[in-house]
Motif scaffolding. Structure first.
Motif, short mmCIF file in Angstrom:
data_model
loop_
_atom_site.label_atom_id
_atom_site.label_comp_id
_atom_site.label_asym_id
_atom_site.label_seq_id
_atom_site.Cartn_x
_atom_site.Cartn_y
_atom_site.Cartn_z
N GLU A 129 3.17 54.40 44.67
CA GLU A 129 3.04 53.54 43.49
C GLU A 129 2.60 52.13 43.87
O GLU A 129 1.71 51.54 43.25
CB GLU A 129 4.37 53.48 42.73
N ILE A 130 3.28 51.58 44.90
CA ILE A 130 2.98 50.22 45.34
C ILE A 130 1.55 50.14 45.88
O ILE A 130 0.82 49.17 45.64
CB ILE A 130 3.98 49.75 46.42
N ARG A 133 -0.94 50.01 43.10
CA ARG A 133 -0.96 48.65 42.54
C ARG A 133 -1.74 47.69 43.44
O ARG A 133 -2.60 46.93 42.96
CB ARG A 133 0.47 48.14 42.39
N ASP A 134 -1.48 47.74 44.75
CA ASP A 134 -2.14 46.83 45.68
C ASP A 134 -3.65 47.06 45.69
O ASP A 134 -4.44 46.12 45.74
CB ASP A 134 -1.58 47.01 47.09
N LYS A 135 -4.05 48.33 45.64
CA LYS A 135 -5.47 48.67 45.58
C LYS A 135 -6.10 48.06 44.32
O LYS A 135 -7.19 47.47 44.39
CB LYS A 135 -5.61 50.19 45.57
N ALA A 136 -5.44 48.18 43.19
CA ALA A 136 -5.96 47.65 41.93
C ALA A 136 -6.09 46.13 41.98
O ALA A 136 -7.08 45.56 41.52
CB ALA A 136 -5.06 48.07 40.77
N HIS A 189 -7.46 51.29 36.08
CA HIS A 189 -7.10 52.40 35.19
C HIS A 189 -6.07 53.32 35.87
O HIS A 189 -5.07 53.71 35.24
CB HIS A 189 -8.35 53.21 34.83
N THR A 190 -6.31 53.65 37.13
CA THR A 190 -5.37 54.51 37.87
C THR A 190 -4.00 53.86 37.98
O THR A 190 -2.97 54.51 37.81
CB THR A 190 -5.93 54.80 39.29
N TYR A 191 -3.99 52.55 38.23
CA TYR A 191 -2.72 51.83 38.34
C TYR A 191 -1.96 51.87 37.03
O TYR A 191 -0.75 52.15 36.99
CB TYR A 191 -2.99 50.38 38.76
#
Length: 296
Positions: A129-130, A133-136, A189-191
């Motif tokens: 999950e983290i 988020r970091d990628k986004a 969007h994925t996040y």
């Protein structure tokens, strides 16, 4: 004097709408200034401050080892303060009129290469999950050139993925609309679909990027994430929270983008601020020439 400082800080927050970091800088500079002049025998009130008083304070800062950039910032804070006092009729004169800011050496911002940016964007673990988020966050920063303070201030309603843009509130409470590329749209969007709802837990929040407690991510939190991911990506450069912003602007200009368009996307009030990136691109061109030309 402290009461007048409180009035000035209120003016900066309410009427000028300056960013939190700018407010903190003004307050820190002016507290040091007021502490100094309150000990000067000739200064009974703020109307007794003269050019000589301020020059002595600047000399005091210089003797303490403060850089030209720091002293220049102090002068800007003091000038704004005295102009405010004059407008409010607290004083009858502005002692900063004939004080010039010292020339500061213009440092070129640290910029990542395209390969380094790619390595950084690939470093989050997208199975967690983290990591999603970091990628986004990284994709969004590199796609838009936003400041980190603007990124963490985003709400869910500020991102319009189907139309491909993000609404951003910058310095001076000014709004700007920045286009989003497909990769950034996909990452955000994925996040939102896979990670944000889990991070949010049962809390009710409009914040786009959340920490593991379900609260809005802080600037300090982002900075820790960036340092960790840059290390994992094998990047040895000394990164700052603005590194992706600098890289965004430089890469756009290297590929032929219009300087005015880049200025608008970055939210710079003055184009001279954006022009620093043209110097970066010229420096990089010289480095490439020296490295690859057989007769360099």
């Amino acid at each position: 004097m402290q009461d007048h400082l409180k009035d000035f800080m209120h003016y900066l927050v309410v009427e000028k709408g300056l960013a939190d970091n700018t407010i903190v800088s003004y307050e820190r500079d002016l507290k040091a200034y007021i502490l100094y002049i309150s000990k000067v025998e000739e200064v009974a009130t703020l109307d007794h401050v003269t050019r000589a008083t301020i020059v002595q304070f600047l000399k005091f800062l210089h003797e303490k080892g403060k850089s030209s950039k720091t002293i220049s910032r102090h002068i800007a804070s003091i000038r704004s303060f005295h102009q405010f006092l004059l407008r409010e009729k607290v004083t009858t004169q502005d002692p900063t009129v004939h004080i010039d800011r010292p020339k500061t050496e213009q440092k070129l911002p640290q910029v990542l290469s395209v390969d380094e940016v790619q390595a950084l964007l690939d470093s989050p673990d997208s199975s967690k999950e983290i990591g999603i988020r970091d990628k986004a966050m990284l994709e969004l920063l590199y796609a838009t050139g936003m400041r980190v303070s603007e990124l963490i201030s985003l709400n869910l309603s500020d991102v319009h993925l189907t139309m491909g843009f993000v609404r951003c509130i910058g310095k001076g409470n000014k709004e700007r609309i920045i286009p989003l590329g497909k990769l950034a749209q996909q990452a955000v969007h994925t996040y939102i679909e896979e990670s944000r709802s889990r991070l949010k837990k049962k809390k009710s929040t409009e914040a786009l990027f959340l920490n593991h407690h379900g609260n809005r991510l802080t600037r300090q939190g982002y900075w820790k994430i960036l340092k960790k991911l840059s290390k994992e990506a094998g990047i040895e450069k000394d990164l700052t929270p603005h590194t992706l912003r600098h890289s965004f602007a430089t890469h756009l200009l290297e590929n032929g983008a219009d300087l005015r368009a880049v200025q608008e996307m970055l939210g710079h009030a003055d184009i001279s601020t954006t022009q620093i990136y043209t110097h970066v691109t010229k420096t990089r061109m010289k480095d490439v020439y020296s490295m690859y030309h057989p007769r360099a």
